[in-house]
Design a protein around this motif. Structure first.
Motif, PDB file in Angstrom:
ATOM      1  N   LEU A   1      99.212  50.307  68.014  1.00 30.09           N
ATOM      2  CA  LEU A   1      99.602  50.493  67.167  1.00 30.09           C
ATOM      3  C   LEU A   1     100.689  50.285  66.339  1.00 30.09           C
ATOM      4  CD1 LEU A   1      97.713  53.424  65.275  1.00 30.09           C
ATOM      5  CD2 LEU A   1      97.033  50.865  64.912  1.00 30.09           C
ATOM      6  N   VAL A   2     101.992  50.502  67.468  1.00 32.89           N
ATOM      7  CA  VAL A   2     103.061  50.406  67.765  1.00 32.89           C
ATOM      8  C   VAL A   2     104.250  49.471  67.740  1.00 32.89           C
ATOM      9  CG1 VAL A   2     106.049  51.359  68.008  1.00 32.89           C
ATOM     10  CG2 VAL A   2     103.361  53.353  67.081  1.00 32.89           C
ATOM     11  N   LEU A   3     103.240  48.644  69.092  1.00 30.96           N
ATOM     12  CA  LEU A   3     103.741  48.027  70.429  1.00 30.96           C
ATOM     13  C   LEU A   3     103.182  46.747  70.062  1.00 30.96           C
ATOM     14  CD1 LEU A   3     104.079  49.620  73.423  1.00 30.96           C
ATOM     15  CD2 LEU A   3     105.827  49.242  72.096  1.00 30.96           C
ATOM     16  N   TRP A   4     102.118  46.881  69.396  1.00 33.15           N
ATOM     17  CA  TRP A   4     101.943  45.157  68.724  1.00 33.15           C
ATOM     18  C   TRP A   4     100.166  45.347  67.749  1.00 33.15           C
ATOM     19  CZ3 TRP A   4      98.116  42.952  73.489  1.00 33.15           C
ATOM     20  CH2 TRP A   4      97.814  41.337  72.837  1.00 33.15           C
ATOM     21  N   PRO A   5     100.470  45.913  66.460  1.00 33.76           N
ATOM     22  CA  PRO A   5      99.385  46.071  66.075  1.00 33.76           C
ATOM     23  C   PRO A   5      98.195  45.225  65.722  1.00 33.76           C
ATOM     24  CG  PRO A   5     101.331  46.025  64.671  1.00 33.76           C
ATOM     25  CD  PRO A   5     102.099  45.741  66.777  1.00 33.76           C
ATOM     26  N   LEU A   6      98.431  43.870  65.814  1.00 29.51           N
ATOM     27  CA  LEU A   6      97.799  42.217  65.547  1.00 29.51           C
ATOM     28  C   LEU A   6      96.843  42.934  66.532  1.00 29.51           C
ATOM     29  CD1 LEU A   6     100.409  40.081  64.329  1.00 29.51           C
ATOM     30  CD2 LEU A   6      98.779  41.471  62.855  1.00 29.51           C
TER      31      LEU A   6
ATOM     32  N   LEU B   1      93.606  38.763  75.029  1.00 31.30           N
ATOM     33  CA  LEU B   1      94.107  38.316  73.698  1.00 31.30           C
ATOM     34  C   LEU B   1      95.277  37.846  73.942  1.00 31.30           C
ATOM     35  CD1 LEU B   1      93.547  38.425  70.271  1.00 31.30           C
ATOM     36  CD2 LEU B   1      94.571  41.061  70.398  1.00 31.30           C
ATOM     37  N   ALA B   2      96.189  38.792  75.464  1.00 32.28           N
ATOM     38  CA  ALA B   2      97.117  38.288  75.952  1.00 32.28           C
ATOM     39  C   ALA B   2      96.892  36.621  75.544  1.00 32.28           C
ATOM     40  CB  ALA B   2      97.768  39.882  76.521  1.00 32.28           C
ATOM     41  N   TRP B   3      96.272  36.918  76.547  1.00 32.87           N
ATOM     42  CA  TRP B   3      96.492  35.344  77.053  1.00 32.87           C
ATOM     43  C   TRP B   3      96.586  33.962  76.065  1.00 32.87           C
ATOM     44  CZ3 TRP B   3      92.345  31.526  76.647  1.00 32.87           C
ATOM     45  CH2 TRP B   3      92.748  30.139  77.289  1.00 32.87           C
ATOM     46  N   TRP B   4      95.327  34.486  75.180  1.00 33.35           N
ATOM     47  CA  TRP B   4      94.922  33.621  73.652  1.00 33.35           C
ATOM     48  C   TRP B   4      96.000  33.272  73.356  1.00 33.35           C
ATOM     49  CZ3 TRP B   4      93.925  34.565  68.584  1.00 33.35           C
ATOM     50  CH2 TRP B   4      93.407  33.138  68.416  1.00 33.35           C
ATOM     51  N   GLN B   5      97.308  34.836  72.757  1.00 31.90           N
ATOM     52  CA  GLN B   5      98.449  34.322  71.816  1.00 31.90           C
ATOM     53  C   GLN B   5      99.452  34.107  72.824  1.00 31.90           C
ATOM     54  OE1 GLN B   5      98.784  38.007  70.420  1.00 31.90           O
ATOM     55  NE2 GLN B   5      96.908  37.988  68.402  1.00 31.90           N
ATOM     56  N   GLN B   6      99.845  33.234  74.090  1.00 31.85           N
ATOM     57  CA  GLN B   6     100.596  33.442  74.785  1.00 31.85           C
ATOM     58  C   GLN B   6     101.856  34.382  74.748  1.00 31.85           C
ATOM     59  OE1 GLN B   6     101.188  29.478  73.712  1.00 31.85           O
ATOM     60  NE2 GLN B   6      99.685  28.954  75.097  1.00 31.85           N
ATOM     61  N   THR B   7     101.635  35.349  75.020  1.00 33.89           N
ATOM     62  CA  THR B   7     102.277  37.102  74.917  1.00 33.89           C
ATOM     63  C   THR B   7     103.829  37.014  76.113  1.00 33.89           C
ATOM     64  OG1 THR B   7     101.441  38.586  76.363  1.00 33.89           O
ATOM     65  CG2 THR B   7     100.668  38.284  73.854  1.00 33.89           C
ATOM     66  N   ASP B   8     104.655  37.376  75.761  1.00 35.52           N
ATOM     67  CA  ASP B   8     105.261  37.705  77.021  1.00 35.52           C
ATOM     68  C   ASP B   8     104.869  38.516  78.315  1.00 35.52           C
ATOM     69  OD1 ASP B   8     106.124  40.332  76.717  1.00 35.52           O
ATOM     70  OD2 ASP B   8     106.783  39.663  74.699  1.00 35.52           O
ATOM     71  N   GLY B   9     105.937  38.552  78.933  1.00 40.43           N
ATOM     72  CA  GLY B   9     104.836  38.980  80.490  1.00 40.43           C
ATOM     73  C   GLY B   9     104.727  40.400  80.702  1.00 40.43           C
ATOM     74  N   MET B  10     105.775  41.479  79.865  1.00 41.19           N
ATOM     75  CA  MET B  10     105.650  42.317  79.797  1.00 41.19           C
ATOM     76  C   MET B  10     104.722  42.762  78.857  1.00 41.19           C
ATOM     77  SD  MET B  10     107.330  45.343  80.330  1.00 41.19           S
ATOM     78  CE  MET B  10     109.158  45.156  80.417  1.00 41.19           C
TER      79      MET B  10
ATOM     80  N   ALA C   1      99.360  44.812  79.069  1.00 39.49           N
ATOM     81  CA  ALA C   1      97.337  44.759  78.292  1.00 39.49           C
ATOM     82  C   ALA C   1      96.451  44.795  80.034  1.00 39.49           C
ATOM     83  CB  ALA C   1      97.449  42.995  77.943  1.00 39.49           C
ATOM     84  N   VAL C   2      97.651  43.898  80.584  1.00 37.40           N
ATOM     85  CA  VAL C   2      95.970  43.202  82.185  1.00 37.40           C
ATOM     86  C   VAL C   2      96.215  45.465  83.229  1.00 37.40           C
ATOM     87  CG1 VAL C   2      95.648  42.841  84.496  1.00 37.40           C
ATOM     88  CG2 VAL C   2      96.990  41.647  82.812  1.00 37.40           C
ATOM     89  N   VAL C   3      97.045  45.685  82.542  1.00 45.01           N
ATOM     90  CA  VAL C   3      97.357  47.623  83.386  1.00 45.01           C
ATOM     91  C   VAL C   3      96.149  48.775  82.735  1.00 45.01           C
ATOM     92  CG1 VAL C   3      98.430  49.381  83.608  1.00 45.01           C
ATOM     93  CG2 VAL C   3     100.100  47.009  84.731  1.00 45.01           C
ATOM     94  N   MET C   4      96.663  47.866  81.321  1.00 43.82           N
ATOM     95  CA  MET C   4      95.485  48.939  80.489  1.00 43.82           C
ATOM     96  C   MET C   4      93.949  48.859  80.738  1.00 43.82           C
ATOM     97  SD  MET C   4      96.850  51.443  78.844  1.00 43.82           S
ATOM     98  CE  MET C   4      97.470  51.768  80.406  1.00 43.82           C
TER      99      MET C   4
END
Length: 206
Positions: free
Chosen positions: A115-120, A153-162, A167-170
């Motif tokens: 909700l803080v780091l990636w609310p979307l 979702l992170a892959w689809w949005q082409q997010t940064d490495g961090m 996302a993968v770790v969680m």
């Protein structure tokens, strides 16, 4: 990325915040250790099943809040370490220092951090969670499938490495903490939240 003393302090504080278990703190006020009831898990689902929705609502609020607070602390004081701080809050929820390293499964704390780091990311994951829950009645399965949707979702949005790493770790971590649920699903012994099976009830009446 070089770690300073402040960065290390933020990471430690995030873990300690995560170690504040909502169900165990509120349970103490009522003289109840939720780990001795129901499934034995110190999380919101077990709180709902054993002590009712008001207690569960308080538990979820605390667990969401500590994830959000840890992430916010990271963003403000150690921006490069915000995602690791959020992850450590989730780890603290699962293995809380203050409660004998026996906590919950980490989903609510992870959502609070998102909700803080990636609310979307939260609305689509919540949609997946609700869809699976309404269709199956299995809270654990809904949580696992929603968590596995996070790296997609992170892959689809082409997010940064961090963000991708978080996302993968969680996703893997929540898969690990819910391994018992998956084992019970395979054996056919997993508890089902019947009141949530709205799709089944609708089909039965159709």
């Amino acid at each position: 990325m070089t770690m300073t003393a402040l960065d290390a302090g933020v990471l430690l504080a995030a873990y300690l915040l995560g170690s504040l278990s909502g169900s165990l703190l509120l349970g103490r006020l009522r003289g109840v250790d939720i780990r001795r009831h129901g499934s034995g898990n110190a999380g919101g689902t077990n709180a709902l099943r054993t002590l009712g929705w008001r207690f569960a609502l308080g538990v979820v609020a605390i667990d969401l809040g500590k994830g959000a607070l840890a992430a916010g602390l990271g963003l403000r004081l150690a921006p490069g370490w915000a995602y690791p701080a959020a992850a450590l809050a989730v780890v603290g929820h699962v293995w809380p220092l203050w409660h004998g390293f026996r906590g919950g499964k980490g989903a609510a704390a992870a959502v609070g951090a998102l909700l803080v780091l990636w609310p979307l990311a939260v609305p689509p994951l919540l949609l997946v969670w609700l869809a699976v829950l309404v269709a199956s009645g299995y809270v654990g399965l809904a949580t696992v499938l929603a968590a596995l949707g996070l790296p997609l979702l992170a892959w689809w949005q082409q997010t940064d490495g961090m963000r991708m790493g978080f996302a993968v770790v969680m996703a893997l971590f929540l898969l690990f903490t819910h391994r018992g649920n998956l084992q019970r699903l395979r054996r056919g012994t997993e508890s089902r939240f019947e009141r949530a099976r709205l799709w089944h009830r609708w089909r039965s009446r159709a």
